[in-house]
Enzyme design. Sequence first.
Site, PDB file in Angstrom:
ATOM      1  N   LYS A 187       0.848  -1.197   0.000  1.00 32.19           N
ATOM      2  CA  LYS A 187       0.000   0.000   0.000  1.00 32.19           C
ATOM      3  C   LYS A 187       0.884   1.246   0.000  1.00 32.19           C
ATOM      4  O   LYS A 187       1.945   1.263   0.645  1.00 32.19           O
ATOM      5  CB  LYS A 187      -0.902  -0.025   1.238  1.00 32.19           C
ATOM      6  N   SER A 189      -9.757  -0.393   7.125  1.00 36.37           N
ATOM      7  CA  SER A 189      -9.183  -0.214   5.782  1.00 36.37           C
ATOM      8  C   SER A 189      -8.524  -1.443   5.174  1.00 36.37           C
ATOM      9  O   SER A 189      -8.197  -1.455   3.994  1.00 36.37           O
ATOM     10  CB  SER A 189      -8.170   0.928   5.793  1.00 36.37           C
ATOM     11  N   SER A 194      -9.595   1.972   2.898  1.00 38.44           N
ATOM     12  CA  SER A 194      -8.722   2.711   2.019  1.00 38.44           C
ATOM     13  C   SER A 194      -7.710   1.848   1.254  1.00 38.44           C
ATOM     14  O   SER A 194      -7.098   2.325   0.293  1.00 38.44           O
ATOM     15  CB  SER A 194      -7.958   3.755   2.830  1.00 38.44           C
TER      16      SER A 194
END
Lengths: 496, 475, 98
Positions: A78, A177, A153
Amino acid sequence: MLDFNQAAALGQAIAARQVSVREAAEQSLKAVACQKTKLNAWITVDPDQVLRQADDVQRRIDQGEAVSPLAGVPVAVKDNISTRGLRTTCGSRMLADYTPPYDATVVARLSRAGLVILGKTNMDEFAMGSTTETSWFGPTMNPWRPGHVPGGSSGGSAAATASGQVLLALGSDTGGSIRQPCAWCGLTGLKPTYGTVSRYGLIAYASSLDQIGPMALTAGDCRILYEILAGPDSRDSTSLPDSPLPADCKLKAWTGGAGRPLAGLTVGCLDDAAPVQPAISAARAAAIRQLEALGASVEPLAMPLLDEAVPAYYLIATAEASSNLARFDGIRYGYRPDDADVADIGDYYARGRSEGFGREVRRRILLGTFALSAGFYDAWYLQALKVRRLVCDRYAEALRRVDLILSPVSATTAPPLGASLADPLAMYQSDRYTVAANLTGLPALALPFGQDSQGLPVGMQLTGPSFSDRLLLAAGEHIQSAQPVTHCAVDGEVSA
Amino acid sequence: MTYETVIGLEVHVELATRSKIFCACPTDFGQEANTQCCPVCMGLPGALPVLNRAVVDFALRACLATGCRVSQVTRFDRKNYFYPDLPKAYQISQLHQPIGLDGCLDLPDGGRRIRLREIHIEEDAGKLIHDPWEDVTLIDYNRCGVPLLEIVSQPDLRSAEEALAFLERLREILLFLGISDCRMQEGSLRADVNISVRPAGSEKLGTRTEIKNMNSFKAIGRAIASESRRQAEWLRQGRSVSQETRRWDENKDASFAMRSKEDAQDYRYFPDPDLPAVVIDDAWIERIKASQPELPAAKRQRYQAEFGLGDYEVSVLTTDPALSALFEQTARLSGRPRDAAAWLMGEFLQAVKARGSRPDELTLDPAALARIIGMVEAGELNRTAARVVFQKVLDEGADPDTAADEAGLRRMDDPHALRQVVHAVLESCPDAVLDYRSGKRQAFGFLVGQVMRRSGQKADPQQVRDLLKATLETD
Amino acid sequence: MDKKPDARTDIERVAKLAGLALDETERIELEQEMGRILDAFEAIQTVDTTASAPVYHPLEQVNTLRPDETQPSPERSDLLAPARCQKDGCLFVPRTVN
């Protein structure tokens, strides 16, 4: 064409020299190139760097260096996790050109274990969002239905993994997330116990809530990746040595048995009046049946304060964020306004930060700044910390009665693109089932449980006591060995 | 109307730890810009703080030495504000649970007891350099994350003299604790002054101003005097003093308003989620107590009682920890504390002064000084020769015995050899001998000088006089 | 206790503290959004927390300290590389104080 959908199997094939590290990397790079425009899962992929890593890992394997069961397996990271020499943007214009001069601890651990970092995945800007639509680099699509969001996210990591571009990914979870995009993309993902995975190098959203964790198709792959990530780090004061489960933890005695591996476990099923989509209720019923079939006993569990947990979570998260994101001033790194147009230093800060941060980030910074400001601190921020105590107490009590808690990850499946952005409050309230694990620090595992009528995946969540991460993953493995996970069909081609 | 000045001090001292408070960067002063920085102290995204244990140890020393109540649980808070010298845009400090509370410090010579409100730990900020050529401000982050203690007094001080005496006393304690070098010119000791005036006899505190940016004790004294005059003058004119922060301008010898209370910052302090609490148990406090250095006040009493030194000697020897350590070791090794005091206050401090340095910057082996004292005591060196040996020991780190031998400084105490020198002098100076014998007594001094010179100053002058007299009178 | 901000003055005060500049349109929109969010979040005000101590850290670990040892600092050029404005090994900003 390589045909693996589990990282463990690919790792074995690489160790057995049936597949070279370069072949595995090239296949991932090819998939990335194919699906780039369709899914927009990645912010940065540097093929040369990937192949250099691959050759280096191959050399280590060839020299007989004991690397790890995942050596040579490509992994997605990420884009809020710092990678030395590889752009790390947090999905923000603020950091669109930022290349960190150091590696996050988890990245160093991946490299040491011989995983090949394929690139950096798209995300909501500074992890503030639930759909990966607030990214400066545009939204990511759900591979199951490209008109829908992947969740967020960590949506880029979820989409890249669900579409088979990689078999493993790192996400970060501040209020859901990791778990929510896993649920919406049909993946397994763990939000580890707070403190078990180092945050050093994770660009903070909310320091007391953030945790990095593994995302993969199966709990088995998550477990192997978790073993590489977890462990104390002297660079993170909130990182913890591996603590055994407390003696009074019933889960400790769980051994399971042949055919009924969850025998002896009591699972509390969250008894909640809030409405959920029919597919979610159906998945909950299926999960209960599955757990019972594996030998667990399931009982309803009332959990008060779910309604108050969301505001407490948002006040704490945004308060910490308002301070964590104050360092983005364009001086040492990041977006900088043109000095020539700047009137004074106050103007310099305001200009750069307003142009560098997107709308959702600005909104959350304002909310958090408000919660900490003079005259409002006690009623908002401090009260949120006290509600956090009550939530912790309730979960501690519940986990003395039951071993694990079963709940939905989200009340819905992945909505269409654009549906969530219009109403921030509704977006915040959709985190109802996930924020408690962050407020309490407890580990929580998202597991795929079927699909809705549109073919969008549904996930369920198991929450356990602190430091029960491995047991949660083991429970997930038992569930998935009884009923294998369904893969996403990509480009009309169903992976077996 | 006469006015009384009321002063409170906020003293910042940099702690003399090897590494910074939250990272392993060195704390050395005066290095090239931005060469003692890392992702943590430069506030790079994702970097996290880890507290240096020595900072807590040093803070505990200060708390114990000033009678502060030590917090069993102490926490760090973030103080949020934007400024280019503050890379994270927050300073890690302590607001809600500082490490020490409610201490005190006694002014010297039986002076008043000044209450301390608290001692807390925080990190220093970077340094801004205003570029003389372009309209920009340069930033050097080397000082970011150097540990600081902030020591806050109650408004118990009543004059510039008292404030300076307080600072001197505090400085001396911190120096002897070994936790700070307290060098104002390097910024490792800084004080902000809170000052108000009120009609003499009034109990109510007046509106205060805060003065910053003084970089010497002298400047602090002048700033207090000037600001209390200004406030009293305003009150006399019927105006009211406004609460504001003022900046001392050394060149103009005056302070100027920086910002008023109205635009005072809202720092939004909150507990730093990156830093767990520090729990200080009794065992930790006992460990610090057991290794707490002797403080100057106790030293002064002991020097008088144990060594019989006078007030002046005691006060000089306890101005500096390196000097007092040298004294104690030399006194112990030589068994002659008064001689040790005389050497250190004389030859040693002269050398320190001549070099424009500090006692800790000169290397003097106390064993060597003790040996010199021993040689003088045993009559092996005369005073002149002893000074020469001392210089060699100080300049070259020489061994005193070797130095004495190599330079041929050891006293000529072989009577036969001395007698030969005396005879040689008498033969070569017949005129002087005649003069002496004819009653010119000053000729005797000349002859003594000649013998001393021929002996290379090694002879004992008294022995020379005795032998010379005996020889002149018998021959 | 004043729980709700006086919207107009407050959003400007908060934006200033946050180091953000809002244009007029955005100010009005954010003011409304913030108002709505805070109205909803007022639910926490009704929770009785008189007996609960605030949680500062989820696991409340204590005393994670490091020894006072130095390590060489990384290369200056590496650390300053992400900065746009450099001069003589320093970073710079428009002039701050006279």
